[in-house]
Design a protein around this motif. Structure first.
Motif, PDB file in Angstrom:
ATOM      1  N   THR A 167      -7.879  -4.588   2.670  1.00 13.51           N
ATOM      2  CA  THR A 167      -7.814  -3.468   1.733  1.00 13.51           C
ATOM      3  C   THR A 167      -8.065  -2.183   2.509  1.00 13.51           C
ATOM      4  OG1 THR A 167      -8.603  -2.648  -0.419  1.00 13.51           O
ATOM      5  CG2 THR A 167     -10.266  -3.489   1.102  1.00 13.51           C
TER       6      THR A 167
ATOM      7  N   ASN B 239      -5.239   0.942  -4.933  1.00 11.85           N
ATOM      8  CA  ASN B 239      -5.577   0.352  -3.643  1.00 11.85           C
ATOM      9  C   ASN B 239      -5.589  -1.165  -3.782  1.00 11.85           C
ATOM     10  OD1 ASN B 239      -6.440   0.024  -0.965  1.00 11.85           O
ATOM     11  ND2 ASN B 239      -8.603   0.103  -1.554  1.00 11.85           N
TER      12      ASN B 239
ATOM     13  N   THR C  56      -4.096  -5.473  -7.833  1.00 11.60           N
ATOM     14  CA  THR C  56      -4.059  -4.028  -8.029  1.00 11.60           C
ATOM     15  C   THR C  56      -4.505  -3.697  -9.454  1.00 11.60           C
ATOM     16  OG1 THR C  56      -1.718  -4.136  -8.680  1.00 11.60           O
ATOM     17  CG2 THR C  56      -2.191  -3.637  -6.372  1.00 11.60           C
TER      18      THR C  56
ATOM     19  N   TYR D 251       0.828  -1.209   0.000  1.00 11.68           N
ATOM     20  CA  TYR D 251       0.000   0.000   0.000  1.00 11.68           C
ATOM     21  C   TYR D 251       0.863   1.260   0.000  1.00 11.68           C
ATOM     22  CZ  TYR D 251      -3.383   3.491   1.555  1.00 11.68           C
ATOM     23  OH  TYR D 251      -4.162   4.613   1.657  1.00 11.68           O
TER      24      TYR D 251
ATOM     25  N   ILE E  60      -6.189  -5.154  -3.099  1.00  8.17           N
ATOM     26  CA  ILE E  60      -6.999  -6.147  -2.390  1.00  8.17           C
ATOM     27  C   ILE E  60      -6.083  -7.339  -2.141  1.00  8.17           C
ATOM     28  CG2 ILE E  60      -8.957  -7.727  -2.468  1.00  8.17           C
ATOM     29  CD1 ILE E  60     -10.294  -5.814  -4.454  1.00  8.17           C
TER      30      ILE E  60
END
Length: 229
Positions: A83, A59, A115, A48, A61
């Protein structure tokens, strides 16, 4: 050597380029941050970028399993989704059950990092050590039950697990959930919206591999009569 209980692989997905890469799981990290939740947090810290908004293509997952998944331990087949959620803007996790975690490890992966944003609605298929992307145009607008039934009919049948979103997720409603196999909720805080923002209708995992168990006899003894009960 990879610790028992792990498949040893992380699948990296870039939806923008429709490409994937397989990397080896760090065995030291796996032992330091045990479980899907712990390793997800470790991977999130490294993936991140500070300030990335929940519905941004950047962002991530992260989906993760723990070392007991696939070993036959009752109640262990949980998938953890991590996330930055759009409902409260926090980085957090949600946990779901059903078949997805088992089939993800069956496909030889402990974790998946997703992503990017697909150019058009897509479904991610994870199957025996690789990933593929299919057009989800015909599924876009369908509810979760319809989408899951259609995908299971074509890919993997009862030996597959599906995480899918409905129209609320497609339209990035910040409270939208995803469902696993039409039954288990996952994504409190808006995982459905994060998937929708990525044009990701569903994720299907199919595979029958199992992790190595360090001492099968001892594990069986520890479980005692749980299976019978």
């Amino acid at each position: 050597m990879m610790p028992a209980g792990y498949m040893g692989n992380i699948l990296y997905i870039d939806l923008t380029s429709a490409q994937f890469e397989v990397k080896e799981l760090d065995p030291d990290a796996a032992q330091a941050f045990i479980g899907g939740l712990g390793m997800n947090a470790w991977l999130m810290e490294r993936t991140y970028k500070m300030g990335t908004k929940p519905l941004s293509p950047d962002n991530p997952i992260i989906l993760g399993t723990g070392p007991l998944v696939g070993t036959g331990v009752p109640g262990a087949a949980k998938i953890v989704a991590t996330t930055r959620f759009p409902l409260n803007f926090t980085i957090s996790e949600s946990v779901g059950s059903m078949r997805f975690a088992l089939n993800l490890k069956g496909a030889s992966f402990d974790h998946v990092i997703i992503t990017g944003r697909a150019k058009k609605p897509a479904v991610l298929i994870i199957d025996h050590g690789r990933a593929s992307f299919i057009d989800a145009g015909d599924l876009w607008g369908s509810d979760i039950f319809e989408a899951t039934d259609a995908l299971k009919k074509t890919y993997g049948g009862s030996q597959s697990g599906v995480i899918a979103i409905g129209p609320s997720g497609e339209n990035t409603v910040v409270s939208s959930l995803a469902l696993i196999d039409k039954a288990s909720t996952i994504g409190r805080g808006g995982l459905g919206a994060v998937m929708g923002s990525k044009n990701l209708k569903a994720i299907l995992a199919a595979g029958t591999d199992h992790p190595r168990v360090y001492d099968e006899k001892k594990l069986k003894a520890l479980l005692g009569g749980i299976h019978e009960r």
